[in-house]
Design a protein around this motif. Structure first.
Motif, PDB file in Angstrom:
ATOM      1  N   LYS A  73      46.599  32.990  -7.925  1.00  0.00           N
ATOM      2  CA  LYS A  73      46.999  34.369  -7.637  1.00  0.00           C
ATOM      3  C   LYS A  73      46.614  34.864  -6.244  1.00  0.00           C
ATOM      4  CE  LYS A  73      46.733  35.753 -12.520  1.00  0.00           C
ATOM      5  NZ  LYS A  73      46.180  36.738 -13.479  1.00  0.00           N
ATOM      6  N   SER A  74      46.020  34.006  -5.423  1.00  0.00           N
ATOM      7  CA  SER A  74      45.643  34.482  -4.085  1.00  0.00           C
ATOM      8  C   SER A  74      46.157  33.588  -2.970  1.00  0.00           C
ATOM      9  CB  SER A  74      44.115  34.619  -3.966  1.00  0.00           C
ATOM     10  OG  SER A  74      43.476  33.358  -4.095  1.00  0.00           O
ATOM     11  N   GLY A  75      46.885  32.549  -3.311  1.00  0.00           N
ATOM     12  CA  GLY A  75      47.510  31.722  -2.294  1.00  0.00           C
ATOM     13  C   GLY A  75      46.623  30.600  -1.775  1.00  0.00           C
ATOM     14  N   THR A  76      47.131  29.916  -0.769  1.00  0.00           N
ATOM     15  CA  THR A  76      46.414  28.797  -0.152  1.00  0.00           C
ATOM     16  C   THR A  76      45.574  29.317   0.993  1.00  0.00           C
ATOM     17  OG1 THR A  76      48.216  27.292  -0.735  1.00  0.00           O
ATOM     18  CG2 THR A  76      46.667  26.552   0.939  1.00  0.00           C
ATOM     19  N   ARG A  77      44.286  29.037   0.941  1.00  0.00           N
ATOM     20  CA  ARG A  77      43.348  29.591   1.914  1.00  0.00           C
ATOM     21  C   ARG A  77      42.509  28.495   2.574  1.00  0.00           C
ATOM     22  NH1 ARG A  77      42.810  35.188   1.447  1.00  0.00           N
ATOM     23  NH2 ARG A  77      43.980  36.067  -0.311  1.00  0.00           N
ATOM     24  N   VAL A  78      41.924  28.851   3.694  1.00  0.00           N
ATOM     25  CA  VAL A  78      41.035  27.934   4.411  1.00  0.00           C
ATOM     26  C   VAL A  78      39.766  27.742   3.594  1.00  0.00           C
ATOM     27  CG1 VAL A  78      39.701  27.554   6.520  1.00  0.00           C
ATOM     28  CG2 VAL A  78      41.951  28.667   6.631  1.00  0.00           C
ATOM     29  N   ALA A  79      39.381  26.495   3.376  1.00  0.00           N
ATOM     30  CA  ALA A  79      38.187  26.187   2.594  1.00  0.00           C
ATOM     31  C   ALA A  79      36.936  26.328   3.465  1.00  0.00           C
ATOM     32  CB  ALA A  79      38.270  24.766   2.040  1.00  0.00           C
ATOM     33  N   PRO A  80      35.788  26.593   2.867  1.00  0.00           N
ATOM     34  CA  PRO A  80      34.543  26.636   3.645  1.00  0.00           C
ATOM     35  C   PRO A  80      34.228  25.280   4.241  1.00  0.00           C
ATOM     36  CG  PRO A  80      34.099  26.721   1.286  1.00  0.00           C
ATOM     37  CD  PRO A  80      35.577  26.872   1.437  1.00  0.00           C
ATOM     38  N   ARG A  81      33.558  25.298   5.359  1.00  0.00           N
ATOM     39  CA  ARG A  81      33.288  24.075   6.118  1.00  0.00           C
ATOM     40  C   ARG A  81      32.545  23.031   5.285  1.00  0.00           C
ATOM     41  NH1 ARG A  81      33.058  22.506  11.495  1.00  0.00           N
ATOM     42  NH2 ARG A  81      31.446  20.993  12.012  1.00  0.00           N
ATOM     43  N   GLU A  82      31.676  23.482   4.401  1.00  0.00           N
ATOM     44  CA  GLU A  82      30.912  22.521   3.599  1.00  0.00           C
ATOM     45  C   GLU A  82      31.789  21.718   2.658  1.00  0.00           C
ATOM     46  OE1 GLU A  82      30.027  26.714   1.908  1.00  0.00           O
ATOM     47  OE2 GLU A  82      30.214  25.756   3.883  1.00  0.00           O
ATOM     48  N   SER A  83      33.023  22.127   2.482  1.00  0.00           N
ATOM     49  CA  SER A  83      33.950  21.376   1.641  1.00  0.00           C
ATOM     50  C   SER A  83      34.729  20.318   2.420  1.00  0.00           C
ATOM     51  CB  SER A  83      34.951  22.338   0.974  1.00  0.00           C
ATOM     52  OG  SER A  83      34.295  23.252   0.138  1.00  0.00           O
ATOM     53  N   TRP A  84      34.679  20.380   3.746  1.00  0.00           N
ATOM     54  CA  TRP A  84      35.474  19.459   4.553  1.00  0.00           C
ATOM     55  C   TRP A  84      34.898  18.051   4.509  1.00  0.00           C
ATOM     56  CZ3 TRP A  84      35.890  22.520   9.822  1.00  0.00           C
ATOM     57  CH2 TRP A  84      36.430  23.788   9.570  1.00  0.00           C
ATOM     58  N   ASN A  85      35.761  17.065   4.582  1.00  0.00           N
ATOM     59  CA  ASN A  85      35.311  15.677   4.706  1.00  0.00           C
ATOM     60  C   ASN A  85      35.099  15.382   6.184  1.00  0.00           C
ATOM     61  OD1 ASN A  85      34.836  12.963   4.670  1.00  0.00           O
ATOM     62  ND2 ASN A  85      36.711  12.397   3.596  1.00  0.00           N
ATOM     63  N   LEU A  86      33.911  15.657   6.673  1.00  0.00           N
ATOM     64  CA  LEU A  86      33.652  15.601   8.110  1.00  0.00           C
ATOM     65  C   LEU A  86      33.649  14.188   8.671  1.00  0.00           C
ATOM     66  CD1 LEU A  86      30.866  18.322   8.449  1.00  0.00           C
ATOM     67  CD2 LEU A  86      33.262  18.481   9.148  1.00  0.00           C
ATOM     68  N   LEU A  87      33.521  13.173   7.812  1.00  0.00           N
ATOM     69  CA  LEU A  87      33.539  11.794   8.293  1.00  0.00           C
ATOM     70  C   LEU A  87      34.928  11.180   8.239  1.00  0.00           C
ATOM     71  CD1 LEU A  87      30.213  10.314   6.875  1.00  0.00           C
ATOM     72  CD2 LEU A  87      30.658  11.404   9.075  1.00  0.00           C
ATOM     73  N   ASP A  88      35.897  11.931   7.751  1.00  0.00           N
ATOM     74  CA  ASP A  88      37.274  11.441   7.743  1.00  0.00           C
ATOM     75  C   ASP A  88      37.750  11.280   9.190  1.00  0.00           C
ATOM     76  OD1 ASP A  88      39.998  11.373   5.986  1.00  0.00           O
ATOM     77  OD2 ASP A  88      40.340  12.293   7.936  1.00  0.00           O
ATOM     78  N   PRO A  89      38.379  10.149   9.529  1.00  0.00           N
ATOM     79  CA  PRO A  89      38.812   9.938  10.921  1.00  0.00           C
ATOM     80  C   PRO A  89      39.738  11.014  11.451  1.00  0.00           C
ATOM     81  CG  PRO A  89      38.871   7.870   9.721  1.00  0.00           C
ATOM     82  CD  PRO A  89      38.580   8.940   8.706  1.00  0.00           C
ATOM     83  N   ASP A  90      40.627  11.533  10.615  1.00  0.00           N
ATOM     84  CA  ASP A  90      41.509  12.609  11.057  1.00  0.00           C
ATOM     85  C   ASP A  90      40.712  13.874  11.373  1.00  0.00           C
ATOM     86  OD1 ASP A  90      44.036  11.261  10.795  1.00  0.00           O
ATOM     87  OD2 ASP A  90      43.825  11.449   8.630  1.00  0.00           O
ATOM     88  N   VAL A  91      39.791  14.231  10.488  1.00  0.00           N
ATOM     89  CA  VAL A  91      39.001  15.442  10.687  1.00  0.00           C
ATOM     90  C   VAL A  91      38.141  15.320  11.935  1.00  0.00           C
ATOM     91  CG1 VAL A  91      37.267  16.973   9.654  1.00  0.00           C
ATOM     92  CG2 VAL A  91      39.032  15.932   8.209  1.00  0.00           C
TER      93      VAL A  91
END
Length: 252
Positions: A73-91
Motif C-alpha cells: 500500500k505504499s509503493g516501491t521505496r529506497v531500502a535502508p543502507r544496512e539492507s544493501w549487499n555492499l559486497l555485490d560487484p554491481d553495488v
C-alpha cells in the motif's frame, strides 16, 4: 583476468541496465534517500528512454541487491543502507562512481586489512607449485608493463586473486571480488597522479611473494598488512587532494 570492479551481472547496453544504473547512482549519492518512493518511469524518462518492462526489470534487479523494497500500500521505496549487499560487484561499482567518500574507502580497506593478511598466511602454508607460479607470473606482469597500463592493472588484480585461490578456502575466496574491486578503483584513482606509489608498491608485492615462496605464513601476513596500509594511506592522500582542488569539504 576479468574486470572485477565493473558490474558483472548488469549489461549497460541493455535498457533495463541503464535504468538500474540511473536509479542505483541516485540512491547511493543520496539524491533518493531511505524510505523515499523510487522515481517512476516518468521521473527518469527525461534522461534516458524507459519502457515499463525495462523499469520493472530494473526494480527487480535492485530489489535482489537489497537496495529497494516493495511495501504494501505504499509503493516501491529506497531500502535502508544496512539492507544493501555492499559486497555485490554491481553495488561496489556504483559506489565508486557515485560516492567514493573517505568513510566508504576506509571501510573497504578495513575489510582488506582483516581479510588479505589471513589469505596471505594461508596461501603461504597451503600453496602448491602451480599456485606459486601463478602468483609469480602476476608479479612479473606488473614489472614488464608501464605503471597503471591496463595489462599492469590486470596483473596486479591477478596477483591478489591468485593468493586467494592458494588459500584452498572457498568461503574466503568469495571475498576476492570485493577486495579486487577496491584495488582496481584505488589504482584508477592513483593512475594520473602518483607514479611513485606504483614503484613502492612493487617492492611490497615482491616481499609478499617472497614470504609465500618461503612458506612463512606469519611473514606473509605481516607484509600483506604493510602493503594494504600503504595503499590506504596513498589513496586517502590522493582523494583528499582531489577534494581540495574541487573545493569540497572533508567528509567523514
Amino acid at each position: 583476468m576479468r574486470d572485477i570492479s565493473r558490474a558483472r551481472m548488469l549489461s549497460p547496453d541493455r535498457l533495463f541496465g541503464q535504468v538500474a544504473h540511473k536509479l542505483a547512482v541516485s540512491i547511493i549519492s543520496g539524491a533518493s534517500r531511505a524510505g523515499d518512493l523510487l522515481p517512476n518511469e516518468d521521473g527518469i524518462r527525461g534522461e534516458i528512454s524507459v519502457s515499463r518492462t525495462a523499469y520493472r526489470e530494473a526494480v527487480k534487479f535492485l530489489t535482489g541487491k537489497g537496495m529497494v523494497e516493495a511495501r504494501p500500500k505504499s509503493g516501491t521505496r529506497v531500502a535502508p543502507r544496512e539492507s544493501w549487499n555492499l559486497l555485490d560487484p554491481d553495488v561496489l561499482a556504483w559506489h565508486f562512481e557515485a560516492d567514493p567518500n573517505e568513510k566508504f574507502i576506509r571501510d573497504l580497506f578495513e575489510l582488506r586489512l582483516f581479510v588479505e593478511p589471513s589469505a596471505a598466511r594461508l596461501a603461504a602454508q597451503r600453496r602448491s607449485q602451480d599456485d606459486l607460479a601463478r602468483i609469480e607470473a602476476a608479479y612479473r606482469g606488473m614489472t614488464v608493463n608501464p605503471p597503471y597500463a591496463e595489462p599492469t592493472v590486470q596483473a596486479d588484480l591477478a596477483f591478489h586473486e591468485a593468493i586467494f585461490e592458494a588459500t584452498r578456502n572457498p568461503p574466503l575466496q568469495c571475498l576476492a571480488p570485493a577486495v579486487c574491486a577496491t584495488i582496481q578503483w584505488s589504482l584508477f584513482l592513483k593512475a594520473p597522479d602518483d607514479r611513485f606509489f606504483f614503484t613502492a608498491s612493487l617492492v611490497d608485492h615482491e616481499r609478499v611473494l617472497d614470504a609465500i615462496s618461503q612458506r612463512d605464513g606469519d611473514l606473509a601476513a605481516a607484509r600483506m598488512s604493510g602493503l594494504v596500509i600503504d595503499s590506504l594511506n596513498s589513496t586517502l592522500r590522493l582523494l583528499a587532494g582531489r577534494s581540495s582542488e574541487k573545493g569540497e569539504p572533508d567528509r567523514e
